[in-house]
Scaffold this motif. Sequence first.
Motif, PDB file in Angstrom:
ATOM      1  N   TRP A  72       0.831  -1.197   0.000  1.00 14.70           N
ATOM      2  CA  TRP A  72       0.000   0.000   0.000  1.00 14.70           C
ATOM      3  C   TRP A  72       0.873   1.258   0.000  1.00 14.70           C
ATOM      4  O   TRP A  72       0.565   2.235  -0.680  1.00 14.70           O
ATOM      5  CB  TRP A  72      -0.976   0.001   1.166  1.00 14.70           C
ATOM      6  N   ARG A  76      -0.252   3.708  -2.916  1.00 17.91           N
ATOM      7  CA  ARG A  76      -1.435   4.457  -2.478  1.00 17.91           C
ATOM      8  C   ARG A  76      -1.602   5.806  -3.154  1.00 17.91           C
ATOM      9  O   ARG A  76      -2.711   6.192  -3.496  1.00 17.91           O
ATOM     10  CB  ARG A  76      -1.468   4.596  -0.964  1.00 17.91           C
ATOM     11  N   HIS A  77      -0.528   6.516  -3.393  1.00 19.74           N
ATOM     12  CA  HIS A  77      -0.658   7.832  -4.026  1.00 19.74           C
ATOM     13  C   HIS A  77      -1.100   7.693  -5.490  1.00 19.74           C
ATOM     14  O   HIS A  77      -1.951   8.446  -5.961  1.00 19.74           O
ATOM     15  CB  HIS A  77       0.641   8.617  -3.907  1.00 19.74           C
ATOM     16  N   VAL A  92      -9.704   3.796  -1.558  1.00 21.67           N
ATOM     17  CA  VAL A  92      -8.439   4.439  -1.194  1.00 21.67           C
ATOM     18  C   VAL A  92      -8.521   5.028   0.210  1.00 21.67           C
ATOM     19  O   VAL A  92      -7.607   4.854   1.028  1.00 21.67           O
ATOM     20  CB  VAL A  92      -8.039   5.510  -2.234  1.00 21.67           C
ATOM     21  N   ASN A  96      -6.251   3.863   3.191  1.00 24.25           N
ATOM     22  CA  ASN A  96      -5.353   4.882   3.744  1.00 24.25           C
ATOM     23  C   ASN A  96      -5.525   5.009   5.254  1.00 24.25           C
ATOM     24  O   ASN A  96      -4.547   5.130   5.993  1.00 24.25           O
ATOM     25  CB  ASN A  96      -5.587   6.243   3.091  1.00 24.25           C
ATOM     26  N   GLU A 100      -2.538   4.347   7.836  1.00 28.08           N
ATOM     27  CA  GLU A 100      -2.093   5.355   8.799  1.00 28.08           C
ATOM     28  C   GLU A 100      -2.229   4.840  10.228  1.00 28.08           C
ATOM     29  O   GLU A 100      -1.343   5.057  11.058  1.00 28.08           O
ATOM     30  CB  GLU A 100      -2.856   6.659   8.580  1.00 28.08           C
ATOM     31  N   GLU A 112       6.341   8.803   1.021  1.00 21.72           N
ATOM     32  CA  GLU A 112       5.337   9.848   1.133  1.00 21.72           C
ATOM     33  C   GLU A 112       5.607  10.993   0.167  1.00 21.72           C
ATOM     34  O   GLU A 112       4.712  11.684  -0.230  1.00 21.72           O
ATOM     35  CB  GLU A 112       5.273  10.364   2.572  1.00 21.72           C
TER      36      GLU A 112
END
Length: 119
Positions: A72, A76-77, A92, A96, A100, A112
């Motif tokens: 992930w 993820r971005h 998403v 996310n 987190e 990130e």
Amino acid sequence: MLEIATTQPDLDPVWVRNHPDHVNDDESGPLLMCQWWLEFWRTGLNLRVFTPAVLRQNARNFMQDPTALKAWALTRHGRALQSRGRSDRMHVALLNAAFEEAGGPAQYPELELAPASAL
């Protein structure tokens, strides 16, 4: 195609090719399996087979696995940028939140700021 890739990751080391600075050859198969789960849940949410509550619980459990957390973190971005509709955005957002909660951003701070990539 994904089924063949997960059972024979040496045929198409897509994770290694797309993320050479972060993925080793021996991680390709496990990362492909994580990708399979991510796509399964995304499709299930789009088809309304999975509810947000079910996906939320699955995402929390999924992010407990270090390989899943890494999968992930790497995608993820890009997935957020490629979200096609409300269900994709929800997929998403739920993943996310679990990422987190599991401490993913702290474990992968270099990702990130990395350019977006989605598998």
